[in-house]
Motif scaffolding. Structure first.
Motif, PDB file in Angstrom:
ATOM      1  N   GLN A 137      -8.888   4.823   0.290  1.00  0.00           N
ATOM      2  CA  GLN A 137      -8.275   6.075  -0.164  1.00  0.00           C
ATOM      3  C   GLN A 137      -6.750   5.937  -0.242  1.00  0.00           C
ATOM      4  O   GLN A 137      -6.002   6.820   0.186  1.00  0.00           O
ATOM      5  CB  GLN A 137      -8.648   7.228   0.778  1.00  0.00           C
ATOM      6  N   THR A 138      -6.305   4.821  -0.788  1.00  0.00           N
ATOM      7  CA  THR A 138      -4.865   4.580  -0.911  1.00  0.00           C
ATOM      8  C   THR A 138      -4.606   3.728  -2.144  1.00  0.00           C
ATOM      9  O   THR A 138      -5.537   3.300  -2.827  1.00  0.00           O
ATOM     10  CB  THR A 138      -4.319   3.873   0.348  1.00  0.00           C
ATOM     11  N   PHE A 139      -3.312   3.505  -2.438  1.00  0.00           N
ATOM     12  CA  PHE A 139      -2.929   2.765  -3.636  1.00  0.00           C
ATOM     13  C   PHE A 139      -2.373   1.392  -3.276  1.00  0.00           C
ATOM     14  O   PHE A 139      -1.670   1.232  -2.272  1.00  0.00           O
ATOM     15  CB  PHE A 139      -1.854   3.528  -4.421  1.00  0.00           C
ATOM     16  N   LEU A 140      -2.671   0.423  -4.117  1.00  0.00           N
ATOM     17  CA  LEU A 140      -1.934  -0.828  -4.165  1.00  0.00           C
ATOM     18  C   LEU A 140      -0.980  -0.711  -5.342  1.00  0.00           C
ATOM     19  O   LEU A 140      -1.413  -0.395  -6.456  1.00  0.00           O
ATOM     20  CB  LEU A 140      -2.876  -2.019  -4.377  1.00  0.00           C
ATOM     21  N   GLN A 141       0.283  -0.948  -5.119  1.00  0.00           N
ATOM     22  CA  GLN A 141       1.245  -0.788  -6.207  1.00  0.00           C
ATOM     23  C   GLN A 141       2.427  -1.718  -5.990  1.00  0.00           C
ATOM     24  O   GLN A 141       2.751  -2.099  -4.872  1.00  0.00           O
ATOM     25  CB  GLN A 141       1.720   0.656  -6.315  1.00  0.00           C
ATOM     26  N   GLU A 147       0.830  -1.194   0.000  1.00  0.00           N
ATOM     27  CA  GLU A 147       0.000   0.000   0.000  1.00  0.00           C
ATOM     28  C   GLU A 147       0.865   1.245   0.000  1.00  0.00           C
ATOM     29  O   GLU A 147       1.598   1.510   0.944  1.00  0.00           O
ATOM     30  CB  GLU A 147      -0.913   0.003   1.226  1.00  0.00           C
ATOM     31  N   GLU A 148       0.797   1.979  -1.112  1.00  0.00           N
ATOM     32  CA  GLU A 148       1.455   3.268  -1.291  1.00  0.00           C
ATOM     33  C   GLU A 148       2.891   3.270  -0.766  1.00  0.00           C
ATOM     34  O   GLU A 148       3.297   4.079   0.053  1.00  0.00           O
ATOM     35  CB  GLU A 148       0.648   4.367  -0.565  1.00  0.00           C
ATOM     36  N   GLU A 149       3.693   2.287  -1.246  1.00  0.00           N
ATOM     37  CA  GLU A 149       5.101   2.281  -0.889  1.00  0.00           C
ATOM     38  C   GLU A 149       5.869   1.708  -2.044  1.00  0.00           C
ATOM     39  O   GLU A 149       5.373   0.877  -2.792  1.00  0.00           O
ATOM     40  CB  GLU A 149       5.362   1.454   0.378  1.00  0.00           C
ATOM     41  N   ASP A 150       7.092   2.151  -2.209  1.00  0.00           N
ATOM     42  CA  ASP A 150       7.927   1.618  -3.263  1.00  0.00           C
ATOM     43  C   ASP A 150       8.427   0.264  -2.816  1.00  0.00           C
ATOM     44  O   ASP A 150       9.002   0.120  -1.754  1.00  0.00           O
ATOM     45  CB  ASP A 150       9.143   2.527  -3.520  1.00  0.00           C
ATOM     46  N   VAL A 151       8.230  -0.746  -3.665  1.00  0.00           N
ATOM     47  CA  VAL A 151       8.707  -2.081  -3.344  1.00  0.00           C
ATOM     48  C   VAL A 151      10.092  -2.250  -3.925  1.00  0.00           C
ATOM     49  O   VAL A 151      10.335  -1.946  -5.083  1.00  0.00           O
ATOM     50  CB  VAL A 151       7.751  -3.136  -3.937  1.00  0.00           C
ATOM     51  N   GLU A 152      11.034  -2.735  -3.149  1.00  0.00           N
ATOM     52  CA  GLU A 152      12.397  -2.960  -3.635  1.00  0.00           C
ATOM     53  C   GLU A 152      12.392  -4.194  -4.512  1.00  0.00           C
ATOM     54  O   GLU A 152      12.116  -5.293  -4.056  1.00  0.00           O
ATOM     55  CB  GLU A 152      13.352  -3.154  -2.462  1.00  0.00           C
ATOM     56  N   CYS A 153      12.648  -4.023  -5.762  1.00  0.00           N
ATOM     57  CA  CYS A 153      12.593  -5.130  -6.705  1.00  0.00           C
ATOM     58  C   CYS A 153      13.974  -5.775  -6.866  1.00  0.00           C
ATOM     59  O   CYS A 153      14.981  -5.109  -6.823  1.00  0.00           O
ATOM     60  CB  CYS A 153      12.108  -4.635  -8.074  1.00  0.00           C
TER      61      CYS A 153
END
Length: 317
Positions: A228-232, A131-137
């Protein structure tokens, strides 16, 4: 042409003909002049659970004094598992210096996939959402700009989803960018849930050209109205940091409910940081074309930020 070069060329041609005859549709010619080929390898041809694409480029010195230049492509192949398989292939070369080894490589990979299938591991899957966080790939084919017909074999099992409400969304293909024999092409699909992300990836990997890409980098952003948030999330597919950069671009553009996959076919020449520029340009172009972006001013600002990020995060490739 020197006698040695002529001999190597003949041996290469004989091996290429043999591989095409043995593996049929699994064998794919990427660039005949540059002698770049790809073979799709599965644990089971009729009912594949684990699939991997081996891309090879045959240098003039092969098989006499140099090995094939190779790339292992599979969304699930990472870390120690990738290193172990690479070590096995290189050991085969050392044990057979001067000999044609493509068949040995393919069958070794197939053995590994069969062993993996027998270990009762689940099939490959996309990474979990955040949820609304950069995932370390973790770590030169051109598709027509329209959906391709299906070919068999999937890298993702989505049969369980076919009874659900979610449907496979339409997939659009962008205009390719080619630089020094490397080709980049973006693919875009509207998505409203993680199951659709998996379905889009499955559909793309049905395409032999996309499956043979050196990297298939992707990122997606889904807006959840109730929270009111993102799945990314994002995926590098072996191109270190590319997925994170792509997701960052999508955040800057403030796009939502969309997934972008950028395929890269490596042409044998290192591009350095330019490769990140092409990945982002492909993604931005298709997002603009499909009206996912904001005002032209916002697009220009995003392009500036993305290019700046490319320059300050140079990698030695």
């Amino acid at each position: 042409m020197a006698e040695g070069d002529a001999g190597s060329d003949q041996r290469q041609n004989e091996e290429i003909e043999a591989m095409a005859a043995i593996y049929g549709e699994e064998w794919c010619v990427i660039d005949d002049c540059a002698k770049i080929f790809c073979i799709r390898i599965s644990d089971d041809i009729d009912d594949p659970k684990w699939t991997l694409c081996l891309q090879v480029m045959l240098p003039d010195e092969y098989p006499g004094t140099a090995p094939p230049i190779y790339q292992l492509n599979a969304p699930w192949l990472k870390g120690q598992e990738r290193a172990d398989l690479s070590n096995s292939l290189e050991e085969i070369y050392i044990q057979n210096i001067g000999e044609s080894i493509l068949y040995l490589w393919v069958e070794k990979i197939r053995d590994v996939l069969i062993q993996k299938s027998q270990m009762t591991e689940p099939g490959p899957d996309v990474k979990k959402k955040t949820e609304e966080e950069d995932v370390e790939c973790e770590d030169d084919l051109i598709l027509a700009c329209q959906p391709e017909s299906s070919v068999k074999a999937l890298d993702f099992d989505i049969s369980e989803n076919r009874t659900e409400v979610e449907e496979l969304p339409p997939i659009d293909h962008g205009i390719p960018i080619t630089d020094r024999r490397s080709t980049f092409q973006a693919h875009l699909a509207p998505v409203v849930c993680p199951k659709q992300v998996k379905m889009v990836l499955s559909k793309l990997y049905e395409n032999k050209k996309i499956a043979s890409a050196t990297h298939n980098i992707y990122a997606y952003r889904i807006y959840c109205e109730d929270k009111q948030t993102f799945l990314q999330d994002c995926e590098d597919d072996g191109e270190t940091a590319a997925g994170g950069r792509l997701l960052h671009l999508m955040e800057i553009l403030n796009v939502k409910n969309v997934m972008v996959v950028v395929s890269r076919w490596y042409g044998g020449i290192l591009l350095g940081p330019d490769r990140f520029k092409h990945i982002n340009n492909c993604a931005r172009n298709i997002l603009v074309e499909k009206n996912y972006t904001n005002s032209p001013m916002g697009i220009a600002e995003a392009a500036s930020k993305a290019c700046f990020a490319v320059h300050i995060m140079k990698l030695p490739f």
